[in-house]
Design a protein around this motif. Structure first.
Motif, PDB file in Angstrom:
ATOM      1  N   ALA A 180     157.914  90.532  37.267  1.00  0.00           N
ATOM      2  CA  ALA A 180     157.978  91.309  38.501  1.00  0.00           C
ATOM      3  C   ALA A 180     157.097  92.553  38.418  1.00  0.00           C
ATOM      4  CB  ALA A 180     159.423  91.692  38.798  1.00  0.00           C
ATOM      5  N   LEU A 181     157.068  93.185  37.243  1.00  0.00           N
ATOM      6  CA  LEU A 181     156.240  94.382  37.061  1.00  0.00           C
ATOM      7  C   LEU A 181     154.770  94.117  37.336  1.00  0.00           C
ATOM      8  CD1 LEU A 181     157.669  96.187  33.871  1.00  0.00           C
ATOM      9  CD2 LEU A 181     157.279  97.211  36.118  1.00  0.00           C
TER      10      LEU A 181
ATOM     11  N   ASP B  64     152.819 104.298  38.026  1.00  0.00           N
ATOM     12  CA  ASP B  64     151.606 104.524  37.250  1.00  0.00           C
ATOM     13  C   ASP B  64     151.952 104.987  35.840  1.00  0.00           C
ATOM     14  OD1 ASP B  64     148.693 104.678  37.068  1.00  0.00           O
ATOM     15  OD2 ASP B  64     148.987 106.844  36.930  1.00  0.00           O
ATOM     16  N   PHE B  65     152.966 105.849  35.738  1.00  0.00           N
ATOM     17  CA  PHE B  65     153.437 106.311  34.425  1.00  0.00           C
ATOM     18  C   PHE B  65     153.936 105.125  33.599  1.00  0.00           C
ATOM     19  CE2 PHE B  65     157.483 107.259  32.220  1.00  0.00           C
ATOM     20  CZ  PHE B  65     156.974 107.953  31.117  1.00  0.00           C
ATOM     21  N   VAL B  66     154.731 104.254  34.207  1.00  0.00           N
ATOM     22  CA  VAL B  66     155.275 103.097  33.491  1.00  0.00           C
ATOM     23  C   VAL B  66     154.149 102.216  32.956  1.00  0.00           C
ATOM     24  CG1 VAL B  66     156.575 100.941  33.762  1.00  0.00           C
ATOM     25  CG2 VAL B  66     157.463 103.064  34.740  1.00  0.00           C
TER      26      VAL B  66
ATOM     27  N   GLN C 205     157.601  97.420  27.939  1.00  0.00           N
ATOM     28  CA  GLN C 205     158.016  96.100  28.388  1.00  0.00           C
ATOM     29  C   GLN C 205     159.488  95.881  28.052  1.00  0.00           C
ATOM     30  OE1 GLN C 205     155.571  92.979  29.373  1.00  0.00           O
ATOM     31  NE2 GLN C 205     155.187  94.907  30.438  1.00  0.00           N
ATOM     32  N   PHE C 206     160.113  95.000  28.795  1.00  0.00           N
ATOM     33  CA  PHE C 206     161.478  94.595  28.482  1.00  0.00           C
ATOM     34  C   PHE C 206     161.426  93.519  27.400  1.00  0.00           C
ATOM     35  CE2 PHE C 206     161.660  96.280  32.767  1.00  0.00           C
ATOM     36  CZ  PHE C 206     162.818  97.053  32.748  1.00  0.00           C
TER      37      PHE C 206
ATOM     38  N   ASN D 204     167.156  98.110  26.593  1.00  0.00           N
ATOM     39  CA  ASN D 204     167.066  99.145  25.557  1.00  0.00           C
ATOM     40  C   ASN D 204     165.632  99.378  25.110  1.00  0.00           C
ATOM     41  OD1 ASN D 204     169.938  99.982  24.141  1.00  0.00           O
ATOM     42  ND2 ASN D 204     170.034  97.995  25.161  1.00  0.00           N
ATOM     43  N   ILE D 205     164.890  98.300  24.956  1.00  0.00           N
ATOM     44  CA  ILE D 205     163.521  98.406  24.444  1.00  0.00           C
ATOM     45  C   ILE D 205     162.635  99.117  25.458  1.00  0.00           C
ATOM     46  CG2 ILE D 205     161.582  97.107  23.501  1.00  0.00           C
ATOM     47  CD1 ILE D 205     164.336  97.039  21.955  1.00  0.00           C
ATOM     48  N   PHE D 206     162.759  98.759  26.705  1.00  0.00           N
ATOM     49  CA  PHE D 206     162.009  99.415  27.766  1.00  0.00           C
ATOM     50  C   PHE D 206     162.362 100.900  27.822  1.00  0.00           C
ATOM     51  CE2 PHE D 206     161.602 100.704  32.256  1.00  0.00           C
ATOM     52  CZ  PHE D 206     160.295 100.322  32.519  1.00  0.00           C
ATOM     53  N   TRP D 207     163.648 101.198  27.771  1.00  0.00           N
ATOM     54  CA  TRP D 207     164.112 102.567  27.927  1.00  0.00           C
ATOM     55  C   TRP D 207     163.559 103.501  26.856  1.00  0.00           C
ATOM     56  CZ3 TRP D 207     165.165 106.592  30.367  1.00  0.00           C
ATOM     57  CH2 TRP D 207     165.888 107.649  29.828  1.00  0.00           C
ATOM     58  N   TRP D 208     163.669 103.112  25.599  1.00  0.00           N
ATOM     59  CA  TRP D 208     163.251 104.033  24.538  1.00  0.00           C
ATOM     60  C   TRP D 208     161.743 104.255  24.544  1.00  0.00           C
ATOM     61  CZ3 TRP D 208     166.691 107.147  23.051  1.00  0.00           C
ATOM     62  CH2 TRP D 208     168.024 106.751  22.961  1.00  0.00           C
TER      63      TRP D 208
END
Length: 368
Positions: free
Chosen positions: A76-77, A172-174, A180-181, A190-194
């Motif tokens: 989706a991203l 744009d920041f992402v 990535q998830f 969790n992986i995306f968040w950190w």
């Protein structure tokens, strides 16, 4: 460019899907796109998605073989084109004015992302719950109304929620972070968040409850099946992210505590028939740390008593039943020690000493 791209992974969500999508399409902010990725659903989810897409041109639908929510979000991203990004789950709800409020805050303050609060709704009982993990009071109190980065939080970073649906991101920041998830794993957020957090410089905490998370047995984190073992792999991937950012030394205490406490938390939640399988994976993971003397010495003294106990009890146990028995015995020992301390303090107190003669008189009357 639309103002907000909303991405939604979908897997067998027919009972909740239309309501969740309507929560997005009926937002007061209308300039948005909704990108839905069906992750190999076997119910009527894909049919519902296609029908909705015919009704509203803002909805895009993609389909893939079942690869998990992380893979669906990553797909989706790649299609997102908005200035901002929001992640919505296919079985939850969001307040009608949420995206408009978040958009205005992000624009006014020029943020990497906005954090906000969520409530839990138990579908089976009809009860709302305010859970500490989704309220993040300590973080909110620490930052106040200030714009902050992860550096301002210290070890409070481990009090943040990893869930993507209580954040509103600058797209744009992402994309610049490359975050990535995790794919093929639950707890993939969790992986995306950190990765996102450790790249951030401008964050704002909006202290409103905008999201309603629905708890039900079919959700990936509510099923209690053997996928919970993924928690062990995820914990290693989180350590890898901190190492990649050169921050493991700075946060090794929190990382150690989080790893052992979280893995034990999910061990307690997994269905009984999977406990031995989970224990074996847990022990294998911990044994590698135990056998690496240099790393073991580096991390062991920074653990809390509870985390150290979980780690060492796992390594010293041969199966899950022995592990559970040892953990129960440890808890009993703590209780005995606590009551002995309380008893000693009470006997040394002034009131206890003053009433000693009265207790002796009472004993004398009982004998007579």
């Amino acid at each position: 460019m639309v103002k907000v791209s909303v991405i939604m992974p979908v897997y067998n969500a027919e009972n909740f899907l239309r309501e969740s999508i309507n929560d997005i399409l009926n937002q007061t902010l209308k300039d948005l796109e909704l990108i839905c990725v069906d992750d190999g659903s076997t119910d009527k989810s894909l049919e519902i998605l296609n029908n909705i897409a015919k009704e509203d041109s803002r909805v895009q639908v993609y389909h893939q073989k079942n690869k998990g929510g992380g893979a669906a979000r990553n797909v989706a991203l790649t299609y997102a084109t908005g200035k901002y990004l929001y992640c919505m789950d296919a079985d939850d709800s969001i307040k009608k004015n949420a995206l408009k409020e978040l958009y205005q805050i992000a624009e006014d303050k020029q943020l990497d992302f906005v954090m906000f609060r969520a409530t839990n709704y138990n579908v089976d009982t009809g009860e709302y719950q305010y859970i500490k993990y989704f309220i993040m009071d300590e973080v909110a109190e620490k930052v106040g109304e200030n714009i902050f980065s992860y550096r301002d939080l210290g070890d409070l970073i481990f009090k943040t929620s990893s869930t993507p649906w209580c954040k509103f991101y600058n797209l744009d920041f992402v994309k610049k972070t490359g975050a990535q998830f995790a794919e093929g794993l639950i707890f993939h957020d969790n992986i995306f968040w950190w990765d996102i957090l450790l790249n951030s410089e401008r964050i704002y905490f909006y202290k409103e409850y905008l999201y309603i998370r629905k708890n039900h047995s079919k959700s990936s984190t509510g099923a209690g099946d053997k996928r919970y073992i993924d928690a062990i792999t995820i914990s290693d991937l989180i350590w890898d992210i901190f190492t990649k950012h050169g921050l493991f030394d700075n946060y090794k205490t929190g990382l150690g505590v989080r790893k052992f406490d979280q893995i034990y938390h999910w061990y307690q939640k997994i269905q009984p028939q999977y406990k031995e399988l989970y224990f074996e994976a847990m022990k294998e993971n911990y044994q590698k740390i135990f056998d690496d003397k240099e790393f073991y010495d580096y991390i062991i003294d920074d653990l809390t008593r509870k985390s150290r106990e979980i780690f060492l009890t796992t390594v010293s146990s041969t199966n899950h039943k022995e592990f559970e028995l040892k953990m129960e015995n440890n808890q009993l020992k703590k209780k005995v020690k606590k009551y002995r301390r309380i008893n000693k303090e009470m006997q040394n107190s002034t009131s206890w000493k003053i009433t000693k003669p009265l207790r002796q008189i009472k004993k004398t009357f009982k004998r007579s």
